[in-house]
Design a protein around this motif. Structure first.
Motif, short mmCIF file in Angstrom:
data_model
loop_
_atom_site.label_atom_id
_atom_site.label_comp_id
_atom_site.label_asym_id
_atom_site.label_seq_id
_atom_site.Cartn_x
_atom_site.Cartn_y
_atom_site.Cartn_z
N GLY A 161 15.16 25.92 -58.51
CA GLY A 161 13.81 24.56 -58.10
C GLY A 161 12.91 24.86 -57.34
N ARG A 162 12.02 24.39 -57.60
CA ARG A 162 10.91 24.76 -56.73
C ARG A 162 10.81 23.91 -55.39
NH1 ARG A 162 5.24 22.58 -55.24
NH2 ARG A 162 6.05 20.87 -57.06
N SER A 163 10.26 25.13 -53.82
CA SER A 163 10.68 25.20 -52.91
C SER A 163 9.04 24.80 -52.63
CB SER A 163 11.50 25.79 -52.11
OG SER A 163 12.71 26.29 -52.80
N ILE A 164 9.14 22.69 -51.64
CA ILE A 164 8.02 23.00 -51.11
C ILE A 164 8.30 22.46 -49.55
CG2 ILE A 164 8.03 20.54 -51.95
CD1 ILE A 164 4.89 20.35 -52.44
N SER A 165 6.82 22.35 -48.72
CA SER A 165 7.83 21.65 -47.40
C SER A 165 5.90 21.07 -47.46
CB SER A 165 7.54 23.24 -46.30
OG SER A 165 6.70 23.39 -46.56
N ILE A 166 6.32 20.06 -46.35
CA ILE A 166 4.95 18.95 -46.75
C ILE A 166 4.89 18.88 -44.94
CG2 ILE A 166 4.37 17.14 -46.91
CD1 ILE A 166 5.33 16.33 -49.06
N ASN A 167 4.23 19.23 -44.03
CA ASN A 167 3.47 19.03 -42.69
C ASN A 167 3.03 17.85 -42.67
OD1 ASN A 167 2.27 22.34 -42.97
ND2 ASN A 167 4.25 22.24 -42.23
N TRP A 168 3.98 16.86 -41.94
CA TRP A 168 3.65 15.29 -42.32
C TRP A 168 3.04 14.98 -40.78
CZ3 TRP A 168 3.89 12.62 -46.02
CH2 TRP A 168 4.74 12.79 -47.48
N PRO A 169 1.75 13.76 -40.66
CA PRO A 169 1.96 13.32 -39.35
C PRO A 169 2.47 12.55 -39.10
CG PRO A 169 0.93 12.23 -40.67
CD PRO A 169 1.26 13.77 -41.47
N LEU A 170 2.03 11.73 -37.92
CA LEU A 170 3.08 11.09 -37.38
C LEU A 170 3.98 9.86 -38.42
CD1 LEU A 170 4.83 9.59 -34.86
CD2 LEU A 170 2.74 8.03 -33.86
N LEU A 171 5.41 9.14 -38.17
CA LEU A 171 5.21 8.53 -39.68
C LEU A 171 5.67 7.34 -38.65
CD1 LEU A 171 7.25 10.58 -42.39
CD2 LEU A 171 4.73 10.06 -42.15
N LYS A 172 4.81 6.12 -39.28
CA LYS A 172 5.10 4.61 -39.11
C LYS A 172 6.16 3.99 -39.17
CE LYS A 172 3.06 0.17 -39.13
NZ LYS A 172 2.49 -1.30 -40.26
N ASP A 173 7.25 4.43 -39.95
CA ASP A 173 8.30 4.21 -40.29
C ASP A 173 9.71 5.07 -39.98
OD1 ASP A 173 7.29 2.04 -41.30
OD2 ASP A 173 7.20 2.50 -43.79
N GLY A 174 9.05 6.27 -39.49
CA GLY A 174 10.20 7.32 -38.98
C GLY A 174 10.12 7.14 -37.97
N ASN A 175 11.48 7.31 -37.66
CA ASN A 175 12.97 6.96 -36.18
C ASN A 175 11.88 8.68 -35.52
OD1 ASN A 175 14.11 5.19 -37.54
ND2 ASN A 175 15.24 6.60 -38.88
N MET A 176 11.33 9.34 -35.16
CA MET A 176 11.25 10.41 -34.34
C MET A 176 10.87 9.32 -33.28
SD MET A 176 12.45 12.96 -35.83
CE MET A 176 11.63 13.90 -34.58
N GLY A 177 9.61 8.30 -33.02
CA GLY A 177 9.34 8.13 -31.71
C GLY A 177 8.62 8.96 -31.03
N VAL A 178 7.01 8.35 -30.35
CA VAL A 178 6.31 9.26 -29.52
C VAL A 178 6.19 8.17 -28.31
CG1 VAL A 178 5.39 10.57 -30.94
CG2 VAL A 178 4.18 7.92 -30.47
N SER A 179 5.48 8.68 -26.95
CA SER A 179 5.41 8.06 -25.89
C SER A 179 4.32 7.54 -25.72
CB SER A 179 5.18 8.61 -24.93
OG SER A 179 4.24 9.51 -24.56
N LYS A 180 4.12 5.91 -25.36
CA LYS A 180 2.43 5.55 -25.57
C LYS A 180 1.20 6.71 -24.70
CE LYS A 180 0.21 2.42 -25.66
NZ LYS A 180 -0.23 1.37 -27.60
N ASP A 181 1.33 7.64 -24.29
CA ASP A 181 0.43 9.11 -23.94
C ASP A 181 -0.21 9.62 -25.00
OD1 ASP A 181 0.20 7.82 -21.68
OD2 ASP A 181 1.51 9.23 -21.02
N ARG A 182 1.45 10.32 -25.90
CA ARG A 182 1.09 11.33 -27.15
C ARG A 182 0.43 10.16 -28.06
NH1 ARG A 182 3.23 15.32 -27.52
NH2 ARG A 182 5.05 15.83 -26.38
N GLU A 183 1.34 9.20 -28.31
CA GLU A 183 0.44 8.20 -29.07
C GLU A 183 -1.15 8.07 -28.77
OE1 GLU A 183 0.60 3.47 -30.96
OE2 GLU A 183 2.55 4.73 -30.04
N ASN A 184 -1.73 7.94 -27.69
CA ASN A 184 -3.31 8.12 -27.57
C ASN A 184 -3.95 8.74 -28.07
OD1 ASN A 184 -2.58 5.07 -26.35
ND2 ASN A 184 -2.39 6.11 -24.37
#
Length: 204
Positions: free
Chosen positions: A95-118
Motif C-alpha cells: 500500500g502507498r503510505s502518505i501523511s497529511i499535516n493538518w491544521p485545526l479541524l472544526k469537527d476534531g476532538n483535540m480542542g484548543v484554548s481560547k488564547d491558542r485559537e486567537n
C-alpha cells in the motif's frame, strides 16, 4: 476482515494533547501524548503486515513542521508519523503510505484554548470544515506524494505568516552556526533520550 472480507486501506487519525512548557511536563504526560501517534502508528503497521492494502494514511499536524508552544511532545509525535510514512514507503510495505499535516479541524476532538485559537486566527488559519477534510483526503489519494501539508483560511495572512516563520528559521540557522557545536550537542542528547523512550515502549 471478518465483517468485510478484506482491508482496502487505513486512516490513522488518533491523537492526544497535554499542553504545557517542557519544564512542566511529566513522563506520564509525555508518554500519553506519544502513545496514539508513535506506538499507534508502529503497532498498526505491524498488525497490517500480513495484508495487501491500497493505502496507509497518517493524520499528522502542521505542528510537525512549524512547532507549537507547549506542544513539544505533540510536535515530536507528529514528526514521527511523517518519518514513519517515509520509512514505510522505503522498505516497500504493502500500500502507498502518505501523511497529511493538518491544521485545526472544526469537527476534531483535540480542542484548543481560547488564547491558542486567537494565535491561530492571527496566522490567518481558521478551523477546517469536515467536508473540506474529506475532499483533501480524496485528492491526496490521487496525488503521487508521501507527505502534504494543508493550510486553511485567509490566503494573504497565511502567506505572510509562512514568510515570517521562514525568516525566523533562517535567523536560527545563522545563530546556530555562530554558537559553535553546543546546539548540535543538545540536539543529539535530546534525540538519544527520545529514542530510548520509544525503544523501551515498543520493545526494540
Amino acid at each position: 476482515v471478518d465483517a468485510f472480507g478484506k482491508i482496502d486501506g487505513v486512516i490513522h487519525c488518533a491523537g492526544l494533547i497535554r499542553d504545557s512548557f517542557v519544564i512542566g511536563k511529566t513522563n506520564i504526560n509525555f508518554k500519553d501524548v506519544l502513545a496514539p501517534k508513535v506506538l499507534g502508528t508502529f503497532w498498526l503497521d505491524q498488525a497490517l503486515a500480513p495484508y495487501e492494502i491500497d493505502f496507509f494514511m497518517a493524520f499528522s499536524s502542521v505542528s510537525s513542521v512549524y512547532g507549537n508552544i507547549g506542544q513539544s511532545d505533540y510536535c515530536f509525535a507528529n514528526s514521527f508519523m511523517d518519518s514513519f510514512v517515509r520509512y514505510r514507503n522505503a522498505i516497500g510495505r504493502s500500500g502507498r503510505s502518505i501523511s497529511i499535516n493538518w491544521p485545526l479541524l472544526k469537527d476534531g476532538n483535540m480542542g484548543v484554548s481560547k488564547d491558542r485559537e486567537n494565535i491561530i486566527g492571527n496566522m490567518g488559519l481558521v478551523p477546517m470544515d469536515g467536508n473540506e477534510v474529506v475532499k483533501v483526503v480524496e485528492k491526496a489519494l490521487k496525488l503521487n506524494m508521501e507527505n502534504l501539508m494543508v493550510l486553511y483560511g485567509r490566503k494573504s495572512a497565511i502567506e505572510k505568516s509562512i514568510q515570517y516563520q521562514e525568516s525566523r528559521l533562517m535567523d536560527q540557522d545563522v545563530n546556530t552556526s555562530q554558537s559553535g557545536g553546543s546546539e548540535q550537542l543538545y540536539r543529539i542528547k535530546a534525540e538519544a533520550f527520545l529514542k530510548s523512550v520509544i525503544s523501551k515502549e515498543v520493545k526494540l
